[in-house]
Design a protein around this motif. Structure first.
Motif, PDB file in Angstrom:
ATOM      1  N   ALA A  32     -23.760 116.241 130.162  1.00 16.52           N
ATOM      2  CA  ALA A  32     -24.319 115.042 129.532  1.00 16.52           C
ATOM      3  C   ALA A  32     -23.220 114.009 129.258  1.00 16.52           C
ATOM      4  O   ALA A  32     -23.445 112.801 129.365  1.00 16.52           O
ATOM      5  CB  ALA A  32     -25.032 115.409 128.231  1.00 16.52           C
ATOM      6  N   GLN A  33     -22.035 114.498 128.912  1.00 19.66           N
ATOM      7  CA  GLN A  33     -20.903 113.603 128.670  1.00 19.66           C
ATOM      8  C   GLN A  33     -20.437 112.939 129.956  1.00 19.66           C
ATOM      9  O   GLN A  33     -19.955 111.818 129.946  1.00 19.66           O
ATOM     10  CB  GLN A  33     -19.733 114.393 128.078  1.00 19.66           C
ATOM     11  CG  GLN A  33     -19.914 114.827 126.639  1.00 19.66           C
ATOM     12  CD  GLN A  33     -19.575 113.713 125.666  1.00 19.66           C
ATOM     13  OE1 GLN A  33     -20.470 113.140 125.056  1.00 19.66           O
ATOM     14  NE2 GLN A  33     -18.312 113.394 125.534  1.00 19.66           N
ATOM     15  N   GLY A  34     -20.552 113.679 131.061  1.00 22.76           N
ATOM     16  CA  GLY A  34     -20.068 113.178 132.340  1.00 22.76           C
ATOM     17  C   GLY A  34     -18.616 113.550 132.570  1.00 22.76           C
ATOM     18  O   GLY A  34     -17.914 114.010 131.670  1.00 22.76           O
ATOM     19  N   GLU A  35     -18.156 113.330 133.795  1.00 23.07           N
ATOM     20  CA  GLU A  35     -16.809 113.732 134.191  1.00 23.07           C
ATOM     21  C   GLU A  35     -15.783 112.623 134.007  1.00 23.07           C
ATOM     22  O   GLU A  35     -14.584 112.848 134.157  1.00 23.07           O
ATOM     23  CB  GLU A  35     -16.820 114.154 135.668  1.00 23.07           C
ATOM     24  CG  GLU A  35     -17.779 115.300 135.958  1.00 23.07           C
ATOM     25  CD  GLU A  35     -17.931 115.546 137.446  1.00 23.07           C
ATOM     26  OE1 GLU A  35     -17.274 114.810 138.211  1.00 23.07           O
ATOM     27  OE2 GLU A  35     -18.707 116.438 137.835  1.00 23.07           O
ATOM     28  N   ALA A  36     -16.232 111.414 133.668  1.00 27.83           N
ATOM     29  CA  ALA A  36     -15.341 110.262 133.667  1.00 27.83           C
ATOM     30  C   ALA A  36     -14.356 110.252 132.506  1.00 27.83           C
ATOM     31  O   ALA A  36     -13.322 109.593 132.573  1.00 27.83           O
ATOM     32  CB  ALA A  36     -16.154 108.966 133.661  1.00 27.83           C
ATOM     33  N   ASN A  37     -14.669 110.956 131.428  1.00 24.28           N
ATOM     34  CA  ASN A  37     -13.812 110.899 130.247  1.00 24.28           C
ATOM     35  C   ASN A  37     -13.417 112.297 129.794  1.00 24.28           C
ATOM     36  O   ASN A  37     -14.034 112.855 128.876  1.00 24.28           O
ATOM     37  CB  ASN A  37     -14.527 110.149 129.120  1.00 24.28           C
ATOM     38  CG  ASN A  37     -13.554 109.721 128.026  1.00 24.28           C
ATOM     39  OD1 ASN A  37     -12.529 110.363 127.798  1.00 24.28           O
ATOM     40  ND2 ASN A  37     -13.884 108.639 127.340  1.00 24.28           N
ATOM     41  N   PRO A  38     -12.376 112.879 130.381  1.00 23.37           N
ATOM     42  CA  PRO A  38     -11.960 114.233 129.989  1.00 23.37           C
ATOM     43  C   PRO A  38     -11.483 114.314 128.544  1.00 23.37           C
ATOM     44  O   PRO A  38     -11.598 115.360 127.922  1.00 23.37           O
ATOM     45  CB  PRO A  38     -10.835 114.556 130.975  1.00 23.37           C
ATOM     46  CG  PRO A  38     -10.359 113.243 131.481  1.00 23.37           C
ATOM     47  CD  PRO A  38     -11.559 112.353 131.484  1.00 23.37           C
ATOM     48  N   LEU A  39     -10.970 113.219 127.993  1.00 26.14           N
ATOM     49  CA  LEU A  39     -10.554 113.226 126.591  1.00 26.14           C
ATOM     50  C   LEU A  39     -11.752 113.456 125.682  1.00 26.14           C
ATOM     51  O   LEU A  39     -11.671 114.243 124.735  1.00 26.14           O
ATOM     52  CB  LEU A  39      -9.854 111.917 126.232  1.00 26.14           C
ATOM     53  CG  LEU A  39      -9.553 111.709 124.741  1.00 26.14           C
ATOM     54  CD1 LEU A  39      -8.715 112.845 124.177  1.00 26.14           C
ATOM     55  CD2 LEU A  39      -8.857 110.356 124.530  1.00 26.14           C
ATOM     56  N   GLN A  40     -12.852 112.785 125.968  1.00 28.00           N
ATOM     57  CA  GLN A  40     -14.059 112.982 125.154  1.00 28.00           C
ATOM     58  C   GLN A  40     -14.565 114.411 125.286  1.00 28.00           C
ATOM     59  O   GLN A  40     -15.019 115.012 124.311  1.00 28.00           O
ATOM     60  CB  GLN A  40     -15.149 112.003 125.579  1.00 28.00           C
ATOM     61  CG  GLN A  40     -14.915 110.574 125.128  1.00 28.00           C
ATOM     62  CD  GLN A  40     -14.793 110.479 123.613  1.00 28.00           C
ATOM     63  OE1 GLN A  40     -13.690 110.353 123.063  1.00 28.00           O
ATOM     64  NE2 GLN A  40     -15.910 110.571 122.921  1.00 28.00           N
ATOM     65  N   GLY A  66     -25.150 132.435 126.812  1.00 26.57           N
ATOM     66  CA  GLY A  66     -25.889 131.351 126.179  1.00 26.57           C
ATOM     67  C   GLY A  66     -24.986 130.208 125.763  1.00 26.57           C
ATOM     68  O   GLY A  66     -25.334 129.026 125.931  1.00 26.57           O
ATOM     69  N   LEU A  67     -23.810 130.534 125.235  1.00 23.13           N
ATOM     70  CA  LEU A  67     -22.877 129.502 124.793  1.00 23.13           C
ATOM     71  C   LEU A  67     -22.299 128.735 125.975  1.00 23.13           C
ATOM     72  O   LEU A  67     -22.122 127.515 125.904  1.00 23.13           O
ATOM     73  CB  LEU A  67     -21.754 130.123 123.962  1.00 23.13           C
ATOM     74  CG  LEU A  67     -20.839 129.159 123.200  1.00 23.13           C
ATOM     75  CD1 LEU A  67     -21.645 128.221 122.315  1.00 23.13           C
ATOM     76  CD2 LEU A  67     -19.839 129.929 122.360  1.00 23.13           C
ATOM     77  N   VAL A  68     -21.993 129.457 127.058  1.00 27.96           N
ATOM     78  CA  VAL A  68     -21.499 128.779 128.259  1.00 27.96           C
ATOM     79  C   VAL A  68     -22.541 127.781 128.757  1.00 27.96           C
ATOM     80  O   VAL A  68     -22.210 126.629 129.087  1.00 27.96           O
ATOM     81  CB  VAL A  68     -21.164 129.797 129.367  1.00 27.96           C
ATOM     82  CG1 VAL A  68     -20.959 129.084 130.708  1.00 27.96           C
ATOM     83  CG2 VAL A  68     -19.910 130.578 129.011  1.00 27.96           C
ATOM     84  N   THR A  69     -23.793 128.198 128.815  1.00 24.60           N
ATOM     85  CA  THR A  69     -24.865 127.317 129.283  1.00 24.60           C
ATOM     86  C   THR A  69     -25.009 126.104 128.375  1.00 24.60           C
ATOM     87  O   THR A  69     -25.124 124.960 128.849  1.00 24.60           O
ATOM     88  CB  THR A  69     -26.193 128.082 129.343  1.00 24.60           C
ATOM     89  OG1 THR A  69     -26.059 129.209 130.212  1.00 24.60           O
ATOM     90  CG2 THR A  69     -27.319 127.188 129.839  1.00 24.60           C
ATOM     91  N   GLN A  70     -24.986 126.349 127.066  1.00 18.53           N
ATOM     92  CA  GLN A  70     -25.143 125.262 126.102  1.00 18.53           C
ATOM     93  C   GLN A  70     -24.024 124.230 126.231  1.00 18.53           C
ATOM     94  O   GLN A  70     -24.286 123.020 126.309  1.00 18.53           O
ATOM     95  CB  GLN A  70     -25.148 125.829 124.680  1.00 18.53           C
ATOM     96  CG  GLN A  70     -25.164 124.763 123.582  1.00 18.53           C
ATOM     97  CD  GLN A  70     -24.922 125.367 122.206  1.00 18.53           C
ATOM     98  OE1 GLN A  70     -25.179 126.540 121.983  1.00 18.53           O
ATOM     99  NE2 GLN A  70     -24.428 124.545 121.293  1.00 18.53           N
TER     100      GLN A  70
END
Length: 234
Positions: A18-26, A7-11
Motif C-alpha cells: 500500500a505504501q508503494g516501492e517509491a519511498n523506502p524511508l517511509q 499472518g504477520l508477514v501477510t499483514q
C-alpha cells in the motif's frame, strides 16, 4: 513458518504494498514502528548500509545498529566506519565471532575470513526483526531474495530489506545528494564492499552500463563549480 508468523508477514507485506516501492524511508519508518525496540540493523558499511544508517540516525528510528565479526579486508572500510560514527554519533554494537560484545572498534583488517552470518544467532536473541541493506539480485545468507519482507526460517526472525527495489545507481545518487559518508573504494569501481566473500567489482554490467551517471553525479553533487573535473567524493 508458524501461523502467527505467516499472518504477520501477510499483514505487513500488504501494508508495504500500500505504501508503494517509491519511498523506502517511509517503509523503514513503518517497519520500525511495528517492531519498536525489537529491530536490529546489521551493517557492513556498504553503500546501501550507509544510506540506511543515515535514515536511522537522522530520523531517530528505534532500530539498534550492529556489526558482526568485523573482519573487513580493506582499511578503507574501517575509515568509513570511523567517519560514520563521527558524523552521526549513532551507537553501534560490535560483536565478535563468538557473539560477545567488543568494547572498541577494530582498527585494522583482520586475518580471519569467516562469514558474518555464521554468528548471528547470539546477536538476534530477543530481537524480532533483522534489517539489512541487501537489494534484489544480491545474495543474503547464500540465497537470492524474492521479497523485501519475509520470515527467515533458519534464524527464526522476520527480515526486512528496505532497499530491495532500489538499483545501485539510485542508492548512490541519494548517498551523494545527502552527503552520506561512503567507502572510497566505490570510486575505484567496487560495487559491493564488506566482508571478503561479499566483495563485488565493477565487472558487473550494472555499474558500467550506467558509468556516465557517476561522472555526471560527481559534477552535480561533489564539484558543481568544476565541470569536467573528476575527483574522489571522499
Amino acid at each position: 513458518m508458524n501461523t502467527l508468523s505467516h499472518g504477520l508477514v501477510t499483514q505487513i507485506a500488504n501494508q508495504l504494498d500500500a505504501q508503494g516501492e517509491a519511498n523506502p524511508l517511509q517503509n523503514l519508518r513503518l517497519i520500525a514502528e511495528q517492531f519498536a525496540g525489537k529491530a536490529v540493523f546489521l551493517t557492513n558499511f556498504t553503500l546501501e548500509d550507509q544510506l540506511i544508517t543515515h535514515w536511522i540516525a537522522t530520523h531517530n528510528l528505534p532500530i539498534k545498529v550492529v556489526v558482526s565479526n568485523p573482519n573487513y579486508p580493506f582499511k578503507e572500510t574501517y575509515t568509513t566506519w570511523a567517519k560514520t560514527q563521527e558524523r552521526y554519533q549513532v551507537p553501534i554494537t560490535v560483536y565478535a565471532t563468538d557473539g560477545s560484545v567488543l568494547e572498541n572498534q577494530p582498527q585494522h583488517p583482520a586475518s580471519t575470513t569467516s562469514s558474518f552470518e555464521e554468528n548471528l544467532q547470539p546477536i538476534l536473541q530477543g530481537e524480532m526483526l533483522l534489517i539489512t541493506g541487501t537489494r534484489a539480485g544480491q545474495s543474503w545468507q547464500g540465497r537470492q531474495l524474492t521479497a523485501d519482507f519475509s520470515w527467515n526460517k533458519s534464524l527464526k526472525i522476520f527480515e526486512f530489506h528496505p532497499l530491495f527495489h532500489r538499483s545501485f545507481h539510485k542508492v548512490f545518487m541519494e548517498v551523494l545528494r545527502e552527503g552520506v559518508p561512503f567507502n572510497p573504494l566505490h570510486n575505484q569501481g567496487y560495487l559491493r564492499v564488506g566482508h571478503a566473500q561479499d566483495i563485488e567489482t565493477a565487472h558487473s554490467s550494472e555499474f558500467w552500463d550506467g558509468r556516465w551517471w557517476w561522472e555526471h553525479a560527481q559534477r552535480i553533487f561533489i564539484h558543481p563549480h568544476t565541470p569536467g573535473v573528476r575527483k574522489h567524493a571522499v
